[in-house]
Design a protein around this motif. Structure first.
Motif, PDB file in Angstrom:
ATOM      1  N   THR A 190       1.907   2.604 -13.198  1.00 30.07           N
ATOM      2  CA  THR A 190       1.602   1.712 -12.333  1.00 30.07           C
ATOM      3  C   THR A 190       1.740   0.990 -10.536  1.00 30.07           C
ATOM      4  O   THR A 190       2.055   0.165 -10.659  1.00 30.07           O
ATOM      5  N   GLY A 191       1.928   2.124 -10.228  1.00 31.97           N
ATOM      6  CA  GLY A 191       2.220   2.149  -8.621  1.00 31.97           C
ATOM      7  C   GLY A 191       3.286   1.688  -8.384  1.00 31.97           C
ATOM      8  O   GLY A 191       4.065   1.756  -7.186  1.00 31.97           O
ATOM      9  N   ASP A 192       3.899   0.565  -8.759  1.00 33.49           N
ATOM     10  CA  ASP A 192       5.095  -0.313  -8.224  1.00 33.49           C
ATOM     11  C   ASP A 192       5.887  -0.710  -9.899  1.00 33.49           C
ATOM     12  O   ASP A 192       5.701  -0.946 -10.136  1.00 33.49           O
ATOM     13  N   SER A 193       6.836  -0.251  -9.746  1.00 36.00           N
ATOM     14  CA  SER A 193       7.490   0.000 -10.620  1.00 36.00           C
ATOM     15  C   SER A 193       8.559  -1.759 -10.657  1.00 36.00           C
ATOM     16  O   SER A 193       8.790  -2.010 -11.644  1.00 36.00           O
ATOM     17  N   SER A 194       8.958  -2.155  -9.661  1.00 34.24           N
ATOM     18  CA  SER A 194       8.415  -3.576  -9.999  1.00 34.24           C
ATOM     19  C   SER A 194       7.299  -4.601 -10.394  1.00 34.24           C
ATOM     20  O   SER A 194       8.054  -5.919 -11.387  1.00 34.24           O
ATOM     21  N   THR A 195       6.550  -4.030 -10.584  1.00 32.69           N
ATOM     22  CA  THR A 195       5.423  -4.977 -11.483  1.00 32.69           C
ATOM     23  C   THR A 195       5.349  -4.362 -12.619  1.00 32.69           C
ATOM     24  O   THR A 195       3.517  -5.051 -13.550  1.00 32.69           O
ATOM     25  N   GLU A 211     -18.936   9.310 -13.276  1.00 27.49           N
ATOM     26  CA  GLU A 211     -17.817   9.770 -12.486  1.00 27.49           C
ATOM     27  C   GLU A 211     -16.709   8.759 -11.931  1.00 27.49           C
ATOM     28  O   GLU A 211     -17.332   7.194 -11.911  1.00 27.49           O
ATOM     29  N   ILE A 212     -15.753   8.571 -11.657  1.00 32.36           N
ATOM     30  CA  ILE A 212     -15.058   7.619 -11.140  1.00 32.36           C
ATOM     31  C   ILE A 212     -14.545   8.116  -9.577  1.00 32.36           C
ATOM     32  O   ILE A 212     -13.625   9.492  -9.547  1.00 32.36           O
ATOM     33  N   MET A 213     -14.302   6.880  -8.441  1.00 32.90           N
ATOM     34  CA  MET A 213     -13.019   7.502  -8.040  1.00 32.90           C
ATOM     35  C   MET A 213     -12.723   6.553  -7.218  1.00 32.90           C
ATOM     36  O   MET A 213     -12.838   5.240  -7.128  1.00 32.90           O
ATOM     37  N   ALA A 214     -11.718   6.519  -5.731  1.00 30.06           N
ATOM     38  CA  ALA A 214     -10.848   5.854  -6.041  1.00 30.06           C
ATOM     39  C   ALA A 214     -10.495   6.185  -4.369  1.00 30.06           C
ATOM     40  O   ALA A 214      -9.784   7.255  -4.357  1.00 30.06           O
ATOM     41  N   LYS A 215      -9.499   5.522  -3.272  1.00 30.51           N
ATOM     42  CA  LYS A 215     -10.525   5.304  -2.326  1.00 30.51           C
ATOM     43  C   LYS A 215      -9.726   4.315  -1.908  1.00 30.51           C
ATOM     44  O   LYS A 215      -9.592   2.732  -2.259  1.00 30.51           O
ATOM     45  N   ILE A 245       0.586  -1.061   0.471  1.00 34.83           N
ATOM     46  CA  ILE A 245       0.326  -0.040   0.062  1.00 34.83           C
ATOM     47  C   ILE A 245       0.593   1.197  -0.152  1.00 34.83           C
ATOM     48  O   ILE A 245      -0.265   3.051  -0.917  1.00 34.83           O
ATOM     49  N   SER A 246       1.853   1.710   0.831  1.00 31.99           N
ATOM     50  CA  SER A 246       2.351   2.279   0.858  1.00 31.99           C
ATOM     51  C   SER A 246       3.651   2.961  -1.140  1.00 31.99           C
ATOM     52  O   SER A 246       3.740   3.848  -0.878  1.00 31.99           O
ATOM     53  N   LYS A 247       3.161   1.567  -1.221  1.00 29.26           N
ATOM     54  CA  LYS A 247       3.896   2.180  -2.867  1.00 29.26           C
ATOM     55  C   LYS A 247       2.763   2.908  -3.656  1.00 29.26           C
ATOM     56  O   LYS A 247       3.441   3.021  -5.150  1.00 29.26           O
ATOM     57  N   LEU A 248       1.897   2.879  -3.947  1.00 24.59           N
ATOM     58  CA  LEU A 248       0.840   3.438  -4.265  1.00 24.59           C
ATOM     59  C   LEU A 248      -0.061   4.456  -3.902  1.00 24.59           C
ATOM     60  O   LEU A 248      -0.220   4.847  -3.058  1.00 24.59           O
ATOM     61  N   ASP A 249      -0.032   5.651  -5.074  1.00 22.33           N
ATOM     62  CA  ASP A 249      -0.321   6.655  -5.024  1.00 22.33           C
ATOM     63  C   ASP A 249      -1.561   6.864  -5.791  1.00 22.33           C
ATOM     64  O   ASP A 249      -2.127   7.176  -6.922  1.00 22.33           O
ATOM     65  N   ILE A 250      -2.642   6.657  -4.615  1.00 22.29           N
ATOM     66  CA  ILE A 250      -3.795   6.820  -4.898  1.00 22.29           C
ATOM     67  C   ILE A 250      -4.703   8.597  -5.783  1.00 22.29           C
ATOM     68  O   ILE A 250      -5.005   8.497  -6.472  1.00 22.29           O
ATOM     69  N   ASP A 251      -3.850   9.974  -5.680  1.00 23.90           N
ATOM     70  CA  ASP A 251      -3.950  10.813  -6.793  1.00 23.90           C
ATOM     71  C   ASP A 251      -3.553  10.571  -8.423  1.00 23.90           C
ATOM     72  O   ASP A 251      -3.515  11.560  -9.502  1.00 23.90           O
ATOM     73  N   ARG A 252      -2.674   9.649  -8.094  1.00 25.25           N
ATOM     74  CA  ARG A 252      -1.945   9.268  -9.439  1.00 25.25           C
ATOM     75  C   ARG A 252      -2.561   8.504 -10.173  1.00 25.25           C
ATOM     76  O   ARG A 252      -1.788   7.612 -11.017  1.00 25.25           O
ATOM     77  N   LEU A 253      -3.663   7.763 -10.048  1.00 31.45           N
ATOM     78  CA  LEU A 253      -4.058   6.536 -10.093  1.00 31.45           C
ATOM     79  C   LEU A 253      -4.616   6.229 -11.800  1.00 31.45           C
ATOM     80  O   LEU A 253      -4.325   5.216 -12.306  1.00 31.45           O
TER      81      LEU A 253
END
Length: 298
Positions: free
Chosen positions: A253-258, A280-284, A239-247
């Motif tokens: 891709t959130g995690d460069s290793s994947t 509309e679409i939203m993420a949390k 979860i620490s590698k995920l930036d919700i604002d850039r989703l």
């Protein structure tokens, strides 16, 4: 002495009047600039001014705005040209890739040694990924140039979700994922574009399965205003590698290793499609679970 007094008085009066007029002109210019910014107007500033220096300032500001406007027009032309080039290139690449895939699949059905089969399988998987990437680029370029217009029809969102799960059952089984599905007693209907809604659901499903660290949850409901809501949740690996604002940014891709698994374009396509459908679409993130919710408006 009296004459000197009158001269000084007249000079002060002239300076006060000139200062007042100058302030008025500067205030007028400021109001014009503010009005132009608020209304996003391209109207030039009024340069019918008394003070020559202020008039020159207004002229220079107009020249600066004219150059900015030309720069924006040039940038927009380049952007359109780039999108058309990407669309044409993607379209041209699809045919040879299809031919390559066909021949590789024929190779797979022939008698091969274990080492040859391993190499062919590797080529096949990479070619399929390349074809998916080219198709996504092509679709994205079409969406950006607004060539796709939604065709509204009655869509059964509940049935669409069940079909999605049935079609992707082998993927779920292979990944060891057991989806939790929550559907209302009555089917949820939308007045929307069937193909675009299917693409939205498919991309969200693929994203959830690809990056999930456990079981996913899918739910569908309908508001009193006939607004259909689709929600998909999945636990996130880190979860620490995920930036919700850039989703929903392209290539994120959130995690460069994947990055080998995904292109970072799927959710960007989803956002564009949802907006074209008027939704509309939203993420949390809650308790280390990513939740993406789509509101399909009538």
């Amino acid at each position: 002495m009296e004459i000197l007094f009158w001269v000084l008085g007249a000079t002060v009066l002239i300076l006060v009047v000139k200062y007042g007029l100058l302030k008025r002109q500067v205030r007028s210019l400021a109001c014009q600039v503010q009005d132009s910014l608020c209304r996003n107007s391209e109207k030039m500033l009024d340069i019918s001014l008394i003070d020559k220096d202020v008039e020159r300032l207004a002229t220079l500001l107009n020249q600066h705005r004219a150059r900015q406007r030309q720069a924006v027009v040039t940038a927009q032309r380049h952007e359109v040209s780039l999108k058309e080039s990407v669309a044409n290139l993607s379209h041209d690449l699809r045919t040879p890739l299809t031919v390559i895939l066909g021949h590789i699949q024929l190779l797979c059905s022939s008698e091969l040694s274990e080492e040859q089969r391993r190499r062919v399988d590797l080529i096949l998987s990479r070619t399929e990924k390349m074809k998916d990437l080219v198709n996504t680029f092509y679709e994205l370029s079409l969406l950006d140039t607004e060539q796709i217009i939604p065709r509204k029809e009655k869509v059964n969102l509940s049935n669409m979700v069940m079909n999605l799960l049935a079609e992707n059952a082998p993927i779920l089984e292979r990944r060891g994922i057991f989806p939790e599905v929550c559907l209302p007693d009555c089917s949820v209907f939308l007045l929307s574009d069937c193909g675009m809604v299917e693409r939205v659901l498919q991309n969200l499903f693929v994203n959830a399965v690809r990056y999930s660290s456990g079981n996913i949850k899918i739910s569908v409901c309908q508001t009193k205003k006939d607004q259909g809501i689709f929600c998909i949740e999945n636990p996130v690996r880190d979860i620490s590698k995920l930036d919700i604002d850039r989703l929903f940014e392209r290539f994120y891709t959130g995690d460069s290793s994947t990055h080998e698994e995904g292109t970072g374009l799927g959710l960007a396509v989803v956002k564009i499609l949802v907006e074209k459908l008027g939704g509309e679409i939203m993420a949390k993130i809650h308790e280390e679970r990513l939740s993406i919710k789509v509101f399909f408006n009538e």
